[in-house]
Design a protein around this motif. Structure first.
Motif, PDB file in Angstrom:
ATOM      1  N   VAL A 140     109.911  57.815 111.677  1.00  0.00           N
ATOM      2  CA  VAL A 140     108.927  58.879 111.541  1.00  0.00           C
ATOM      3  C   VAL A 140     108.339  58.824 110.137  1.00  0.00           C
ATOM      4  O   VAL A 140     109.057  58.719 109.146  1.00  0.00           O
ATOM      5  CB  VAL A 140     109.576  60.252 111.811  1.00  0.00           C
ATOM      6  N   GLY A 141     107.018  58.889 110.056  1.00  0.00           N
ATOM      7  CA  GLY A 141     106.321  58.805 108.778  1.00  0.00           C
ATOM      8  C   GLY A 141     105.748  57.437 108.497  1.00  0.00           C
ATOM      9  O   GLY A 141     104.808  57.315 107.707  1.00  0.00           O
ATOM     10  N   GLU A 142     106.295  56.401 109.133  1.00  0.00           N
ATOM     11  CA  GLU A 142     105.737  55.057 108.974  1.00  0.00           C
ATOM     12  C   GLU A 142     104.444  54.929 109.765  1.00  0.00           C
ATOM     13  O   GLU A 142     104.197  55.673 110.710  1.00  0.00           O
ATOM     14  CB  GLU A 142     106.730  53.997 109.438  1.00  0.00           C
ATOM     15  N   VAL A 143     103.631  53.963 109.380  1.00  0.00           N
ATOM     16  CA  VAL A 143     102.378  53.700 110.076  1.00  0.00           C
ATOM     17  C   VAL A 143     102.599  52.579 111.093  1.00  0.00           C
ATOM     18  O   VAL A 143     103.047  51.488 110.727  1.00  0.00           O
ATOM     19  CB  VAL A 143     101.260  53.320 109.096  1.00  0.00           C
ATOM     20  N   ALA A 144     102.313  52.879 112.330  1.00  0.00           N
ATOM     21  CA  ALA A 144     102.425  51.868 113.385  1.00  0.00           C
ATOM     22  C   ALA A 144     101.165  51.016 113.382  1.00  0.00           C
ATOM     23  O   ALA A 144     100.048  51.541 113.455  1.00  0.00           O
ATOM     24  CB  ALA A 144     102.610  52.539 114.740  1.00  0.00           C
ATOM     25  N   GLU A 145     101.352  49.704 113.299  1.00  0.00           N
ATOM     26  CA  GLU A 145     100.228  48.784 113.302  1.00  0.00           C
ATOM     27  C   GLU A 145      99.968  48.284 114.719  1.00  0.00           C
ATOM     28  O   GLU A 145     100.902  48.121 115.508  1.00  0.00           O
ATOM     29  CB  GLU A 145     100.505  47.595 112.386  1.00  0.00           C
ATOM     30  N   PRO A 146      98.707  48.027 115.073  1.00  0.00           N
ATOM     31  CA  PRO A 146      98.420  47.495 116.410  1.00  0.00           C
ATOM     32  C   PRO A 146      99.168  46.186 116.656  1.00  0.00           C
ATOM     33  O   PRO A 146      99.146  45.286 115.818  1.00  0.00           O
ATOM     34  CB  PRO A 146      96.897  47.283 116.375  1.00  0.00           C
ATOM     35  N   GLY A 147      99.823  46.095 117.795  1.00  0.00           N
ATOM     36  CA  GLY A 147     100.569  44.893 118.149  1.00  0.00           C
ATOM     37  C   GLY A 147     101.973  44.843 117.604  1.00  0.00           C
ATOM     38  O   GLY A 147     102.754  43.966 117.991  1.00  0.00           O
ATOM     39  N   GLU A 148     102.331  45.769 116.722  1.00  0.00           N
ATOM     40  CA  GLU A 148     103.686  45.792 116.167  1.00  0.00           C
ATOM     41  C   GLU A 148     104.650  46.356 117.203  1.00  0.00           C
ATOM     42  O   GLU A 148     104.432  47.434 117.748  1.00  0.00           O
ATOM     43  CB  GLU A 148     103.712  46.653 114.905  1.00  0.00           C
ATOM     44  N   ILE A 149     105.734  45.619 117.474  1.00  0.00           N
ATOM     45  CA  ILE A 149     106.670  46.031 118.521  1.00  0.00           C
ATOM     46  C   ILE A 149     107.517  47.194 118.025  1.00  0.00           C
ATOM     47  O   ILE A 149     108.177  47.097 116.987  1.00  0.00           O
ATOM     48  CB  ILE A 149     107.566  44.858 118.948  1.00  0.00           C
ATOM     49  N   LEU A 150     107.482  48.295 118.767  1.00  0.00           N
ATOM     50  CA  LEU A 150     108.278  49.474 118.432  1.00  0.00           C
ATOM     51  C   LEU A 150     109.515  49.601 119.311  1.00  0.00           C
ATOM     52  O   LEU A 150     110.542  50.125 118.866  1.00  0.00           O
ATOM     53  CB  LEU A 150     107.416  50.736 118.572  1.00  0.00           C
ATOM     54  N   PHE A 151     109.419  49.142 120.556  1.00  0.00           N
ATOM     55  CA  PHE A 151     110.537  49.262 121.491  1.00  0.00           C
ATOM     56  C   PHE A 151     110.627  48.005 122.350  1.00  0.00           C
ATOM     57  O   PHE A 151     109.614  47.401 122.710  1.00  0.00           O
ATOM     58  CB  PHE A 151     110.358  50.472 122.427  1.00  0.00           C
ATOM     59  N   TRP A 152     111.873  47.626 122.664  1.00  0.00           N
ATOM     60  CA  TRP A 152     112.166  46.606 123.672  1.00  0.00           C
ATOM     61  C   TRP A 152     112.851  47.326 124.822  1.00  0.00           C
ATOM     62  O   TRP A 152     113.897  47.965 124.622  1.00  0.00           O
ATOM     63  CB  TRP A 152     113.097  45.537 123.125  1.00  0.00           C
ATOM     64  N   ILE A 153     112.267  47.238 126.003  1.00  0.00           N
ATOM     65  CA  ILE A 153     112.825  47.916 127.172  1.00  0.00           C
ATOM     66  C   ILE A 153     113.057  46.882 128.265  1.00  0.00           C
ATOM     67  O   ILE A 153     112.193  46.042 128.536  1.00  0.00           O
ATOM     68  CB  ILE A 153     111.883  49.024 127.677  1.00  0.00           C
ATOM     69  N   GLY A 154     114.219  46.935 128.891  1.00  0.00           N
ATOM     70  CA  GLY A 154     114.499  45.995 129.976  1.00  0.00           C
ATOM     71  C   GLY A 154     115.796  46.318 130.671  1.00  0.00           C
ATOM     72  O   GLY A 154     116.499  47.271 130.320  1.00  0.00           O
TER      73      GLY A 154
END
Length: 337
Positions: A167-181
């Motif tokens: 929280v507070g960080e800037v999410a960049e386009p294409g940057e992976i935030l979660f791996w779900i499987g």
């Protein structure tokens, strides 16, 4: 007395010369091995990574500050569950402005309609007001749709295998935030050199060596091969199924040897004893005999011989190109490694 001393000196010099001549002319020493019978296997080497069979990488498509995270790493989620939210303050302010303009455009259209019915304005004025309302409606709808990008949701049912970002960080386009499987079944994804890919086929067994489990025998089976290779890296992607009870974990790396052909009871010699299809063997007088043989399965340590020698041949190991046909040598047994 002087003559006797001179004679002894001459004899010593002659003995030293004779010894030197013998030393320099003595046959060179070579190690030899004899063919053995055993299992021959040809393998293709590759490196691989453990991945789930079904999984997805979740990224943001906009650049914005993270305002909330689910804290659900390791938990099961359903498709559509919220994983994170990005700061949408500016986007909502834009939407509010558009909605105000939408109301104004609606009022302008209604007023233009009333005036048109009273023949105060022309049809052109009414059409202009109507077109403006249609335009504002479309922009407002697009902004509402854009607000969905500020809420990151699970694209599939599964476990949150890994969560990055704070929280507070800037999410960049294409940057992976979660791996779900799905944590199982698992597979190996390997990169195989284009020179070796013609040897690999679905169903081939692979032997796995992983640093996390030294000395443990692990196996996999080739499930599929990507039809198109990478022309830059010159390799093909190969997918291998892992057994249900595999101790390997998602993200681990491994070295694999895909067994492309194998045979029991093959006549084998160390691979280092060959120069292509040539072998150096010894006859009964310990003289070099150069043989051309037909080889079969070629492994990293041993190569199968199909024709040209028998199990009684003594073979120079390793191959020495400095030895000539008919040259006398002194054989010593080799360890065959």
């Amino acid at each position: 007395m002087r003559f006797l001393k001179l004679l002894i000196f001459v004899l010593l010099i002659a003995g030293a010369i004779a010894g030197s001549l013998w030393w320099f002319k003595k046959p060179p020493e070579v190690q030899t091995v004899m063919p053995t019978t055993g299992r021959a296997a040809e393998v293709v080497y590759a490196t691989a990574v453990v991945e789930p069979v079904r999984w997805a990488k979740v990224t943001s498509i906009i650049r914005e500050r993270i305002v909330s995270l689910c804290g659900c790493e390791g938990d099961q989620v359903q498709k559509g569950d919220q994983l994170a939210e990005l700061d949408s303050g500016d986007a909502r302010a834009t939407l509010a402005e558009l909605e105000a303009r939408q109301e104004l455009a609606q009022s302008d259209k209604e007023r233009a309609l009333q005036l048109l019915e009273r023949r105060v304005v022309s049809q052109q004025v009414y059409d202009k007001a109507q077109n403006e309302l249609i335009r504002i409606n479309a922009i407002t709808a697009a902004q509402k749709e854009r607000l969905r990008d500020y809420v990151i949701v699970a694209p599939m049912d599964g476990m949150v295998l890994r969560a990055d970002g704070s929280v507070g960080e800037v999410a960049e386009p294409g940057e992976i935030l979660f791996w779900i499987g799905q944590p199982s079944p698992l597979q190996l994804v390997a990169e195989v050199n284009e020179e070796d890919i013609p040897k690999v086929a679905k169903g081939h067994k692979a032997l796995i060596r992983a640093d996390a489990f030294p000395g443990k025998e692990l196996t996999a089976e080739v499930a599929s091969i990507t039809p198109k290779g990478d022309p830059v890296l010159k390799n093909y992607r190969v997918y291998l199924d892992l057994p249900e009870d595999t101790p390997l974990r998602i993200g681990m790396t491994a070295e694999i040897n895909i067994v492309t052909s194998e045979k029991d009871d093959a006549l084998l010699l160390p691979t280092a004893a060959f120069d292509g299809s040539k072998l150096l063997t010894l006859d009964g007088d310990n003289k070099i005999v150069l043989l051309e043989v037909e080889t079969g399965i070629k492994g990293t340590r041993a190569t199968e011989v199909l024709k040209g020698i028998t199990g009684d041949n003594r073979v120079v190991f390793p191959y020495n190109p400095d030895l000539a046909e008919g040259q006398k040598v002194r054989p010593v047994p080799g360890d065959g490694k």
